[in-house]
Write a protein that holds these residues in place. Sequence first.
Motif, PDB file in Angstrom:
ATOM      1  N   GLN A 108       0.829  -1.204   0.000  1.00  0.00           N
ATOM      2  CA  GLN A 108       0.000   0.000   0.000  1.00  0.00           C
ATOM      3  C   GLN A 108       0.868   1.260   0.000  1.00  0.00           C
ATOM      4  OE1 GLN A 108      -3.104   0.369   2.912  1.00  0.00           O
ATOM      5  NE2 GLN A 108      -3.743  -1.745   2.660  1.00  0.00           N
ATOM      6  N   SER A 111       2.420   1.687  -3.480  1.00  0.00           N
ATOM      7  CA  SER A 111       1.374   2.038  -4.435  1.00  0.00           C
ATOM      8  C   SER A 111       0.928   3.488  -4.266  1.00  0.00           C
ATOM      9  CB  SER A 111       0.171   1.114  -4.274  1.00  0.00           C
ATOM     10  OG  SER A 111       0.527  -0.206  -4.576  1.00  0.00           O
ATOM     11  N   GLU A 115       1.175   6.599  -6.810  1.00  0.00           N
ATOM     12  CA  GLU A 115      -0.041   7.355  -7.100  1.00  0.00           C
ATOM     13  C   GLU A 115       0.189   8.859  -6.897  1.00  0.00           C
ATOM     14  OE1 GLU A 115      -4.518   7.791  -5.249  1.00  0.00           O
ATOM     15  OE2 GLU A 115      -3.519   5.847  -5.079  1.00  0.00           O
TER      16      GLU A 115
END
Length: 176
Positions: A108, A111, A115
């Motif tokens: 997470q 990622s 992002e």
Amino acid sequence: IDVDNVNEFENYLREFGIAGYMLETKFTHNNKKEVNHIYDLDQLNDIREKIVNTLADLKTRVLGKNTAKDITCGIYEHLKEMCVIEKYEQELNIVREESVNEYNKQIQIVSKMYEIMDNIVLAYEKIDVKEYLELLEYGAKEQITDTIPEKIDQVYISDINKNRGTSKKIGYIIGA
């Protein structure tokens, strides 16, 4: 650089208030023998030089860039050339074997950082490095990783007559 050396380096920086451009100067401060821990200055200066050289390489890749895409590509190329991405993936494989929950948390984080970088590229065509880094830092501080603790994510199925008498937060009774 192994973890113990990184910890020693970090302790030295904190103890003597070293930050920013002070890293470019050779370390000379140390504790007195009778007072505190004595640092191995030769080892710390070797680590300092590695870090300064690594940061210098990164600076040459991004300084003077004026688009978010160019800055992001410079950062990615630097990470790839330094084998950071490859080493991180190897560490993730080890973490996956030890704790699925920690693995999911790490995935997470990565990622979300990708992002954030993607959003900077999409939102800003022209941007200087300082503003880019401020946005990246702000975005990273605002991110929260969500995982379900391993012990909470459990389902028990049992016969009502064989209930152990333990309290559960939610109970479903199926069948009649």
